[in-house]
Design a protein around this motif. Structure first.
Motif, PDB file in Angstrom:
ATOM      1  N   ILE A  39       0.835  -1.199   0.000  1.00 22.30           N
ATOM      2  CA  ILE A  39       0.000   0.000   0.000  1.00 22.30           C
ATOM      3  C   ILE A  39       0.875   1.255   0.000  1.00 22.30           C
ATOM      4  CG2 ILE A  39      -1.649   1.352   1.364  1.00 22.30           C
ATOM      5  CD1 ILE A  39      -2.855  -1.312   2.305  1.00 22.30           C
ATOM      6  N   TYR A  42       2.339   1.897  -3.455  1.00 24.56           N
ATOM      7  CA  TYR A  42       1.372   2.460  -4.398  1.00 24.56           C
ATOM      8  C   TYR A  42       1.098   3.930  -4.107  1.00 24.56           C
ATOM      9  CZ  TYR A  42       0.375  -2.276  -6.064  1.00 24.56           C
ATOM     10  OH  TYR A  42       0.479  -3.521  -6.612  1.00 24.56           O
ATOM     11  N   LYS A  43       0.996   4.288  -2.843  1.00 21.11           N
ATOM     12  CA  LYS A  43       0.784   5.692  -2.491  1.00 21.11           C
ATOM     13  C   LYS A  43       1.999   6.532  -2.842  1.00 21.11           C
ATOM     14  CE  LYS A  43      -2.568   5.061   1.258  1.00 21.11           C
ATOM     15  NZ  LYS A  43      -2.848   5.255   2.707  1.00 21.11           N
ATOM     16  N   LEU A  54      -4.640  -0.195  -6.777  1.00 17.10           N
ATOM     17  CA  LEU A  54      -4.522  -0.613  -5.378  1.00 17.10           C
ATOM     18  C   LEU A  54      -5.239  -1.926  -5.125  1.00 17.10           C
ATOM     19  CD1 LEU A  54      -3.679  -0.116  -2.455  1.00 17.10           C
ATOM     20  CD2 LEU A  54      -5.746   1.276  -2.175  1.00 17.10           C
TER      21      LEU A  54
END
Length: 267
Positions: A39, A42-43, A54
């Motif tokens: 996560i 991806y951010k 996501l």
């Protein structure tokens, strides 16, 4: 500094407890860290032009780690990992319907996020089952050598560091710091060889050298990623320490190499 110290102590205590208690708490640690690191990745890479998937990415992560967990805990065939193949295809198909500017950039970042931020933890998880049943010796030893390397690199670097190791990606890292990290990791390996008899001293020392070297390169790789994105930390979940990727960047390259080494020597 106080916040950093408190956070570091609590974080270390939680990680060590989950490794030491049993296979199920270790499994929970594996799932949480692999998911949160993905996560964060991806951010981190998400921009106006790049939008990794996501949900599809996390489904791909779960399609890898769940069969792996079932294989080790329930002795099911490792071939169940083939269930991840449809989820790789799902990432490609999903992009057909998203109507974004750079679809193949999104696909590449989605899949690479899994490779970079999740799969290394699969190798780390597998270390605990090297003898056919759960043992905390290898993962605990890995963590202690990695943390010893990080601590030695910091202390030697801040006191003796003069020659930059890779200034383009990490201006503070020095060859003196790397040498200090290597020494401390090898010292930890020597102590581990006394208490954990699965491996002779020479193999613990080799693993210590792999962790110090590959851990430094993993740290530099994550720094390269953040520098290319003009970002200081991968996240803010751990006050004073950044994100989970920041805390486990040394594991990203070291865990697969340690697993390969143990496999080659027949463990």
């Amino acid at each position: 500094m106080k916040t950093r110290a408190i956070t570091g102590f609590i974080f270390a205590a939680v990680v060590l407890a989950l490794v030491l208690i049993n296979a199920y708490t270790f499994t929970a640690l594996f799932i949480i860290i692999a998911t949160l690191c993905t996560i964060e990745f991806y951010k981190l890479v998400k921009t106006g032009d790049v939008k990794p998937q996501l949900i599809s990415g996390l489904l791909l992560v779960l399609s890898i780690i769940i069969p792996l967990i079932i294989h080790f805990l329930e002795d099911k065939p490792i071939s169940n990992l083939l269930f991840c193949v449809p989820f790789v295809i799902l990432v490609i198909i999903t992009e057909l319907y998203r109507n974004h500017k750079n679809p193949f950039h999104n696909i590449a970042y989605t899949i690479f996020g899994v490779v970079f931020a999740a799969i290394p933890f699969c190798f780390f998880y597998a270390l605990a089952f090297g003898d056919g049943q759960y043992s905390f010796h290898y993962p605990l030893g890995f963590i202690l050598m990695l943390w010893s390397s990080d601590t030695g690199a910091y202390l030697f670097g801040i006191t003796l560091g003069k020659h930059r190791l890779f200034e383009r990606h990490s201006p503070k890292k020095s060859w003196e710091g790397f040498a200090g990290g290597l020494i401390c990791s090898m010292l930890a390996a020597f102590i581990l060889s006394i208490y954990f008899a699965e491996l002779p001293l020479i193999h613990w020392l080799v693993i210590g050298a792999i962790i110090a070297s590959a851990g430094t390169l993993g740290d530099l790789s994550e720094s390269m990623l953040k520098r290319s994105l003009s970002t200081k930390d991968s996240g803010s979940f751990l006050p004073g320490h950044g994100g989970f990727l920041d805390r486990f960047d040394g594991l990203l390259l070291a865990a697969p190499l340690v697993f390969v080494y143990l496999h080659l020597i027949g463990m």
